[in-house]
Write an enzyme that holds these catalytic residues in place. Structure first.
Site, mmCIF file in Angstrom:
data_model
loop_
_atom_site.group_PDB
_atom_site.id
_atom_site.type_symbol
_atom_site.label_atom_id
_atom_site.label_comp_id
_atom_site.label_asym_id
_atom_site.label_seq_id
_atom_site.Cartn_x
_atom_site.Cartn_y
_atom_site.Cartn_z
ATOM 1 N N ASN A 104 0.845 -1.193 0.000
ATOM 2 C CA ASN A 104 0.000 0.000 0.000
ATOM 3 C C ASN A 104 0.882 1.245 0.000
ATOM 4 O O ASN A 104 2.106 1.142 0.011
ATOM 5 C CB ASN A 104 -0.949 -0.020 1.205
ATOM 6 C CG ASN A 104 -0.181 -0.081 2.510
ATOM 7 O OD1 ASN A 104 0.577 0.824 2.843
ATOM 8 N ND2 ASN A 104 -0.357 -1.165 3.252
ATOM 9 N N LYS A 122 -13.351 1.159 15.101
ATOM 10 C CA LYS A 122 -12.057 0.469 15.245
ATOM 11 C C LYS A 122 -11.546 0.554 16.679
ATOM 12 O O LYS A 122 -10.968 -0.393 17.209
ATOM 13 C CB LYS A 122 -11.022 1.068 14.286
ATOM 14 C CG LYS A 122 -11.257 0.655 12.852
ATOM 15 C CD LYS A 122 -10.291 1.320 11.881
ATOM 16 C CE LYS A 122 -10.781 1.032 10.459
ATOM 17 N NZ LYS A 122 -9.951 1.632 9.428
ATOM 18 N N PHE A 137 -4.340 3.512 14.650
ATOM 19 C CA PHE A 137 -4.521 4.546 13.634
ATOM 20 C C PHE A 137 -5.656 4.121 12.719
ATOM 21 O O PHE A 137 -5.887 2.932 12.524
ATOM 22 C CB PHE A 137 -3.233 4.713 12.801
ATOM 23 C CG PHE A 137 -2.232 5.617 13.446
ATOM 24 C CD1 PHE A 137 -1.596 5.251 14.628
ATOM 25 C CD2 PHE A 137 -1.919 6.840 12.869
ATOM 26 C CE1 PHE A 137 -0.676 6.095 15.232
ATOM 27 C CE2 PHE A 137 -0.996 7.690 13.465
ATOM 28 C CZ PHE A 137 -0.376 7.325 14.643
ATOM 29 N N ASP A 146 -4.190 -6.068 4.898
ATOM 30 C CA ASP A 146 -5.252 -6.896 5.471
ATOM 31 C C ASP A 146 -5.243 -8.317 4.913
ATOM 32 O O ASP A 146 -5.779 -9.235 5.524
ATOM 33 C CB ASP A 146 -6.618 -6.250 5.198
ATOM 34 C CG ASP A 146 -6.815 -5.006 6.053
ATOM 35 O OD1 ASP A 146 -6.332 -5.009 7.200
ATOM 36 O OD2 ASP A 146 -7.428 -4.034 5.568
ATOM 37 N N LYS A 153 -11.033 -3.014 18.481
ATOM 38 C CA LYS A 153 -9.660 -3.472 18.712
ATOM 39 C C LYS A 153 -9.205 -3.243 20.149
ATOM 40 O O LYS A 153 -8.047 -3.454 20.474
ATOM 41 C CB LYS A 153 -8.722 -2.779 17.723
ATOM 42 C CG LYS A 153 -9.137 -3.029 16.267
ATOM 43 C CD LYS A 153 -8.065 -2.646 15.276
ATOM 44 C CE LYS A 153 -8.624 -2.755 13.853
ATOM 45 N NZ LYS A 153 -7.586 -2.968 12.845
ATOM 46 N N LYS A 188 9.861 -17.094 -9.849
ATOM 47 C CA LYS A 188 9.184 -15.991 -10.532
ATOM 48 C C LYS A 188 8.095 -16.552 -11.450
ATOM 49 O O LYS A 188 8.370 -17.436 -12.273
ATOM 50 C CB LYS A 188 10.212 -15.191 -11.342
ATOM 51 C CG LYS A 188 9.609 -13.967 -11.974
ATOM 52 C CD LYS A 188 10.632 -13.160 -12.763
ATOM 53 C CE LYS A 188 9.900 -12.081 -13.538
ATOM 54 N NZ LYS A 188 10.682 -11.549 -14.631
#
Ligand code: CTP
Length: 411
Positions: A220, A349, A335, A289, A353, A299
């Site tokens: 990401n 969240k 975060f 995630d 959590k 490869k």
């Protein structure tokens, strides 16, 4: 105690008709206990007398960067070094352009360039000058660098035209300055603040990478800047810091123990290995995630007939959730990077959590998302608290987060 006792403010006044209103701000700051040092451009002296500002603040007004006197070193460097806040009121189109370009050709612009404190400006000018793309682009640049820029008001301007460009009401400027002060603290407080001494703080940062094959991965856009800033500020405040980081282009901060990982599973292992000893865990990492169910050990080659390929993904462990479910003495900060419904998702969240604080930011904003040096955060607390902070540098945002942690763990 006076509201701004011990605060040092540089009030930079540039040459617009609204310059005389800077006197009201100088007077208000001084009455509330701040030490106010005014720096004027030559043009500003045409609109407001230095003697007025000097009388109101009780300090000599700086108009020339080459002055020296008892106690003065290099005047613009000293002013900048000691300031807890620098405010440009009013900021003309010309001064905005000079600051955006990094020009330092007089006392005001030299002081601005040397300043490392929170920076504020209230632009005021003719509507067309304000709306000119050059000015707008300069203001955008300054916002991205962490300046708090107030929007000018609509109204009758000195040139007779009616439109946007008026200096906002002095009371509105004062409210904005007060908000900044509350968030920033003083340099003196910060420099000898070892309020995390003796605490073991674990920070995660950066993205994780999830291998597809030995040369490809899923990841990401996290740069790691926010987490590295938290680690660096926590160390500066006396904590023993372990930074567990996914791959980033950043140098580990000085004085911080550093563990490099790639995947979410590796990050989980590195965090769990230290968790029992931690006082505070700050999960700033953008943990992927999902991971690839069966990464190839060679490869993957494209062959003539594979026009499509499907990757099967498995859900990664949620590290923060696991920490939350097994926590003892640890204080947990999560975060949430969101593009919409920020508050609802952030609170969700925080609860799901079992974190103590959750730092939320809107990553759809150009100045608060990935790979920029600024951030605008809102901190939600498990006890229902909510505090929004001004757009600022990631380093200053890191201090806001640590301030919130210290406040909670010291209760
Ligand atoms: N987090 C984690 N492990 C994961 C995913 C997230 O520890 N596998 C942590 C992050 O470090 C962050 C918080 O959980 O502190 C929220 O992360 P975020 O990606 O915003 O939330 P998700 O729970 O993944 O939810 P979603 O992707 O659906 O928004």
């Amino acid at each position: 105690m006076e509201k701004f006792a011990n605060k040092k403010v540089v009030l930079a006044v540039s040459g617009g008709i609204a310059a005389y209103k800077a006197a009201d701000v100088a007077s208000w700051l001084t009455k509330n206990g701040a030490q106010v040092h005014c720096v004027l451009t030559k043009a500003a002296t045409e609109f407001v007398s230095p003697l007025v500002l000097q009388s109101l603040t009780g300090h000599p007004v700086v108009q020339d960067e080459f002055v020296t006197g008892p106690g003065w070193g290099i005047v613009h460097i000293e002013l900048a070094a000691e300031a807890d806040l620098l405010a440009v009121i009013p900021a003309t189109a010309n001064i905005i352009a000079k600051i955006a370009a990094g020009i330092a050709d007089d006392a005001l612009t030299s002081t601005v360039l040397a300043a490392t404190c929170p920076l504020f400006m209230a632009p005021a000018m003719n509507t067309h000058m304000y709306e000119n793309p050059a000015t707008q682009q300069n203001l955008q640049t300054l916002r991205q660098r962490g300046w708090q820029v107030m929007s000018p008001a609509n109204g009758r301007l000195a040139c007779g035209a009616v439109g946007r460009g008026k200096l906002p009401a002095v009371e509105e400027i004062e409210q904005e300055l007060e908000r900044l002060f509350l968030a920033a603290g003083t340099k003196a407080e910060k420099s000898d603040r070892l309020d995390l001494a003796g605490k073991k703080v674990l920070v995660t940062a950066g993205p994780t990478t999830e291998a597809i094959d030995p040369v490809r991965y899923i990841s990401n856009r996290s740069s790691g800047k926010m987490g590295y800033a938290v680690a660096s500020q926590a160390a500066a405040r006396g904590a023993e810091v372990l930074l567990v980081s996914g791959p980033t282009a950043l140098q580990p901060p000085a004085g911080v123990r550093f563990v490099q990982v790639e995947s979410a599973c590796q990050m989980r292992e590195a965090v769990l290995a230290e968790y029992a000893k931690c006082d505070v865990v700050i999960m700033a990492a953008a943990v992927a995630d999902y991971r690839v169910a069966e990464p190839a050990d060679h490869k993957i080659k494209k062959t003539g007939d594979n026009q499509e390929m499907t990757l099967r993904l498995l859900r990664n462990p949620d590290i923060l959730q696991e920490l939350g479910e097994t926590k003892q003495q640890q204080f947990l900060v999560g975060f949430a990077a969101e593009t919409h419904n920020l508050e609802e998702y952030a609170r969700g969240k925080l609860a799901a959590k079992h974190a103590d604080l959750l730092v939320a930011n809107d990553v759809s904003r150009a100045d608060a998302g990935f790979d920029v040096d600024t951030n605008q955060i809102i901190i939600f607390a498990a006890d229902g608290g909510r505090q929004a902070y001004p757009l600022t540098t990631k380093l200053a945002a890191a201090d806001y987060i640590l301030d919130a942690v210290v406040e909670k763990i010291n209760i």
